[in-house]
Design an enzyme around this catalytic site. Structure first.
Site, PDB file in Angstrom:
ATOM      1  N   LYS B 119     -21.313  21.694  42.982  1.00 21.18           N
ATOM      2  CA  LYS B 119     -20.083  21.853  42.535  1.00 21.18           C
ATOM      3  C   LYS B 119     -19.095  22.724  43.972  1.00 21.18           C
ATOM      4  CE  LYS B 119     -20.304  23.516  38.298  1.00 21.18           C
ATOM      5  NZ  LYS B 119     -21.505  23.820  37.430  1.00 21.18           N
ATOM      6  N   LYS B 166     -20.939  31.339  38.059  1.00 26.43           N
ATOM      7  CA  LYS B 166     -21.194  29.960  37.504  1.00 26.43           C
ATOM      8  C   LYS B 166     -22.463  29.479  38.717  1.00 26.43           C
ATOM      9  CE  LYS B 166     -18.195  26.989  35.899  1.00 26.43           C
ATOM     10  NZ  LYS B 166     -16.977  26.435  35.682  1.00 26.43           N
ATOM     11  N   GLY B 172     -23.146  22.960  31.530  1.00 22.93           N
ATOM     12  CA  GLY B 172     -23.464  23.093  30.292  1.00 22.93           C
ATOM     13  C   GLY B 172     -23.496  24.688  29.858  1.00 22.93           C
ATOM     14  N   GLY B 173     -22.857  25.419  30.869  1.00 18.52           N
ATOM     15  CA  GLY B 173     -22.943  26.899  30.737  1.00 18.52           C
ATOM     16  C   GLY B 173     -24.084  27.825  30.723  1.00 18.52           C
ATOM     17  N   GLU B 208     -15.687  32.221  39.884  1.00 14.04           N
ATOM     18  CA  GLU B 208     -14.386  31.580  39.275  1.00 14.04           C
ATOM     19  C   GLU B 208     -13.534  32.586  38.641  1.00 14.04           C
ATOM     20  OE1 GLU B 208     -14.615  27.992  37.039  1.00 14.04           O
ATOM     21  OE2 GLU B 208     -15.268  26.808  38.850  1.00 14.04           O
ATOM     22  N   GLU B 296     -14.910  20.320  38.060  1.00 19.32           N
ATOM     23  CA  GLU B 296     -16.143  19.810  38.699  1.00 19.32           C
ATOM     24  C   GLU B 296     -15.964  18.232  38.197  1.00 19.32           C
ATOM     25  OE1 GLU B 296     -18.844  21.767  35.873  1.00 19.32           O
ATOM     26  OE2 GLU B 296     -19.797  20.081  35.844  1.00 19.32           O
ATOM     27  N   ARG B 300     -21.562  10.281  36.337  1.00 21.31           N
ATOM     28  CA  ARG B 300     -22.441   9.647  35.374  1.00 21.31           C
ATOM     29  C   ARG B 300     -21.436   9.198  34.194  1.00 21.31           C
ATOM     30  NH1 ARG B 300     -22.314  13.350  31.335  1.00 21.31           N
ATOM     31  NH2 ARG B 300     -22.767  15.435  32.198  1.00 21.31           N
ATOM     32  N   VAL B 303     -20.980  11.529  27.314  1.00 21.97           N
ATOM     33  CA  VAL B 303     -21.416  11.263  25.940  1.00 21.97           C
ATOM     34  C   VAL B 303     -20.227  10.691  25.142  1.00 21.97           C
ATOM     35  CG1 VAL B 303     -21.816  12.373  23.774  1.00 21.97           C
ATOM     36  CG2 VAL B 303     -23.345  13.199  25.934  1.00 21.97           C
TER      37      VAL B 303
END
Lengths: 214, 521
Positions: B119, B166, B172-173, B208, B296, B300, B303
């Site tokens: 990232k 981060k 995903g946190g 961030e 970011e 890929r 979903v």
């Protein structure tokens, strides 16, 4: 699956005689509590009485409610009931009756608006008698210890209390790691921790006893 | 047209594996499925042309075993491997292993995956090409020496509080910590780094600025082997809880054509600079002033790709296969990209997961006893689940995606209400009631409350459930009375005979009409 006795309010009302004599045809519907969730008050439903004349509304907790259940088949029904702007139609999905034991308590699943509700259904009269008997046997006002059992398999990653600790309702008791997430288990009500059945690192399976709170 | 490959190994499970298999079959390609013991009877296995067992149920012993996947591809005679999302889809080493085995990896190259997956490298690239990134640091926070820690504290003061720690290697946190003030910083760095190390094998963290409230807006990119990168429109995924998306839609509501062009342009610039080929998604935050900040890039398929497919008419998985075979961006894709700033339709997806919205979305695995999904105009369901399936605790709880599309957002919402009303799932608690409630929630319907914090701040599942519990209890009581023959039984047969309500029923005449009509006379 941990179960709770009926909410104190209706017990007191029955005991005090402030509710009408429980109709022989009335059924009490109690939401089965799974894994220490919130408290849903039981509901007593009775068919319309002759004394209502042509009203014909069923009685819910003693008061007439404009509702009728229209079955499509043994699983699908529509509850037509009064809403703010005319009648509401709520689709209801019934699971099969899962237990119909000699104690007369039925267990079944009901889905409304996507909410899955496990209910216990029994004759209201018998339920009231059973409550009175149970109350006599209990000294503590809470109605007995609550067992918190695992509802998902996983691994215990943190234990936040010890036997003998006082806990407040909602206080974190355990952290279980499952399905890629950390899940905090909280005390369903205030009380004292009687026993912790697991330790950090333990793998747990559905139904395993985790904590007993009195 | 000759299919790009003869046989494809689908290196995933569940609904996305089935999605990829469908694309293969649409294009005349054979699909080979892989499965763990928990998935031996899964629908993605039965729909494939061949299947190979990977190992026991835990993902680490099956779907995360890159070596077994490559072996399965070679043994099955596949020419290409599609990784889906999650699992190894963003693992550069897996993409490289596929390539080294002489197979085609359906996705960006291992080098681009590695570059984008870092990232911090992505943020530095954004700065290089003039795309504003979320303000913060661009190097991993040093936490080992005292002077390093001093440096981080200084950098944090410049970023400003509250800020986020981060993970550089993940999403995903996980590994993320919110820091309200300088006193919490060092502890947050340590905790975030530990969690990142456990989750991604890399404990590097950075800082961030917290942008709050923010909307999550992302752009779908496609790139070919000839260096051409296009944007197929944007999606708004602001309805999420703890960084897990719940509802996604395309296009993002309330953007002007110019804003869309600007946003798409930034994403394309970044993708091109990264040398992107195949599919990727460029994520941004939109602050309350309407400015976009680069977050970011996910190298890929996502979903929520169906909402873009339905608005643009492009089959993204099919495009991925063509691009992986070395073809240039198709005519259809280029046309869709040209119109991306003025989309002529709206699509919304809701994620149906085995989670309890009244217990903070805690996982609710179990066995599905009843299953019926909606259909009809403008309705698409991506799922591999069915009645009798056990939702295992070993994997992500997502079991179905319900997607609708219509000519505009209000029509899409109305259609989604209709479709959700048709959903029947028994045996497990799902997120369906959350979605039903959101379709009545003014903040969502009027798009005034879209923010990534909305669910965490404003969702009260217990209140919604309480109302349903009361109705369910009344219904169960009435059903028991009917079954015992104690009251007036109402059956379908009686309803069919003309009136669902007997003439001598207590409802007044208007009440009876209400029961029949949605709008009283």
């Amino acid at each position: 699956m941990s179960r709770r006795p009926a909410a104190p309010a209706s017990d007191a009302a029955v005991a005090a005689g402030s509710l009408p004599v429980v109709d022989d045809r009335a059924v009490r519907v109690t939401v089965a509590v799974v894994g220490g969730g919130g408290v849903d008050p039981p509901v007593v439903v009775a068919p319309a009485t002759a004394s209502q004349g042509t009203s014909g509304d069923p009685l819910v907790d003693g008061a007439p409610v404009a509702a009728v259940l229209v079955h499509a088949d043994d699983r699908h029904a529509v509850l037509v009931h009064d809403g703010d702007h005319g009648a509401n139609r709520t689709h209801v999905l019934f699971g099969p009756v899962r237990r119909d034991g000699p104690d007369g308590v039925q267990l079944r699943e009901v889905v409304v608006h996507g909410w899955l509700v496990e209910v216990e259904i029994q004759s209201a009269r018998r339920a009231a008698l059973r409550d009175r008997a149970r109350r006599g046997a209990n000294v503590a006002g809470h109605g007995g210890p609550v067992e918190i059992r695992a509802i998902i398999p996983g691994r215990v990653v943190a234990v936040s209390v010890a036997a003998g600790d006082s806990v407040a309702a909602g206080q974190q008791v355990l952290v279980v790691e499952a399905m890629k997430m950390q899940n905090e288990l909280r005390a369903p009500r205030e009380g004292t921790v009687v026993r912790i059945g697991v330790a950090i690192g333990d793998t747990i399976d559905v139904g395993d006893l985790l904590v007993i709170i009195n | 047209m000759t299919p790009p490959f003869r046989r494809v190994l689908v290196a995933n499970r569940g609904e996305i594996a089935l999605r990829i298999i469908r694309a293969c079959h649409d294009m005349g390609m054979e699909a080979v499925a892989v499965y763990s013991d928990a998935d031996a009877r899964a629908r993605h296995v039965s729909e494939a042309d061949a299947s190979i067992r990977l190992g026991p149920s835990p993902a680490a012993e099956s779907y995360l075993r890159g070596d077994l996947l490559v072996r399965a591809a070679l043994d099955s005679g596949a020419q290409a491997v599609h990784p889906g999302y999650g699992f190894l889809s963003e693992r550069a080493t897996f993409a490289a292993a596929v390539r080294d085995a002489g197979l085609v990896f359906v996705g960006p190259s291992p080098e681009v995956i590695a570059a984008i997956g870092d990232k911090l490298a992505a943020r530095r690239l954004a700065r290089q090409v003039g795309v504003p990134h979320v303000p913060g640091t661009l190097e991993p926070a040093g936490t080992t020496t005292a002077s390093e820690v001093d440096g981080v504290i200084e950098a944090a003061a410049i970023v400003g509080y509250p800020l986020l720690v981060k993970a550089a290697a993940g999403g995903g946190g996980r590994g993320m910590r919110r820091v309200a003030g300088p006193g919490e910083l060092v502890a947050a760095l340590a905790a975030g780094s530990r969690e990142a190390e456990a989750a991604f094998g890399d404990g590097a963290v950075y800082l961030e600025r917290e942008i709050r409230p923010a909307r999550h807006v992302e752009v779908q990119l496609l790139g070919d082997a000839f260096g051409r990168v296009v944007a197929l429109g944007e999606r708004d995924c602001s309805i999420q809880r703890r960084h897990q998306k719940l509802i996604e839609e395309a296009p993002a509501p309330g953007l002007s054509t110019d804003e869309r062009r600007l946003l798409h342009g930034m994403a394309v610039r970044l993708g091109a600079a990264a040398g992107l080929s195949n599919a990727a998604t460029c994520e941004f935050l939109r602050d309350r002033d309407g400015a976009f900040w680069f977050l970011e890039v996910n190298a890929r398929l996502q979903v929520e790709h169906p909402v873009t497919e339905l608005v643009t008419g492009v089959d993204l998985v099919a495009e991925q296969f063509r691009l992986a075979a070395g073809m240039s961006l198709s005519e259809r894709v280029r046309e869709a990209a040209e119109h991306a700033a003025q989309p002529g339709a709206h699509a919304i997806e809701v994620r149906i997961s085995a989670e309890d919205p009244a217990r903070d979305f805690a996982p609710a695995p179990g066995t599905i006893t009843a299953w019926s999904m909606p259909s009809g105009p403008g309705v698409r369901v991506d799922t591999a689940a069915g009645a009798g399936d056990r939702v295992p605790p070993d994997y992500d709880p997502l079991i179905a995606k319900l997607i609708v599309y219509a000519e505009d957002r209000p029509a899409a919402i109305a259609r989604l209400r209709r479709a959700l009303g048709e959903v029947e799932i028994g045996g497990i608690q799902t997120t369906v009631p959350f979605h039903r409630a959101m379709m009545e929630e003014p903040a969502y319907v009027e798009a005034t409350g879209l923010a990534t914090t909305w669910v965490d701040d404003g969702w009260d599942g217990s209140r919604h459930r309480a109302r349903a519990v009361r109705l369910a209890s009344i219904a169960a009581g009435l059903a028991a009375i009917d079954e015992a023959g104690l009251g007036r039984a109402q059956s379908g047969a009686q309803a069919a005979s003309g009136s669902p309500v007997p003439a001598d029923h207590g409802w007044r005449a208007t009440g009876r009409a209400d029961a029949l009509d949605r709008w009283p006379r």
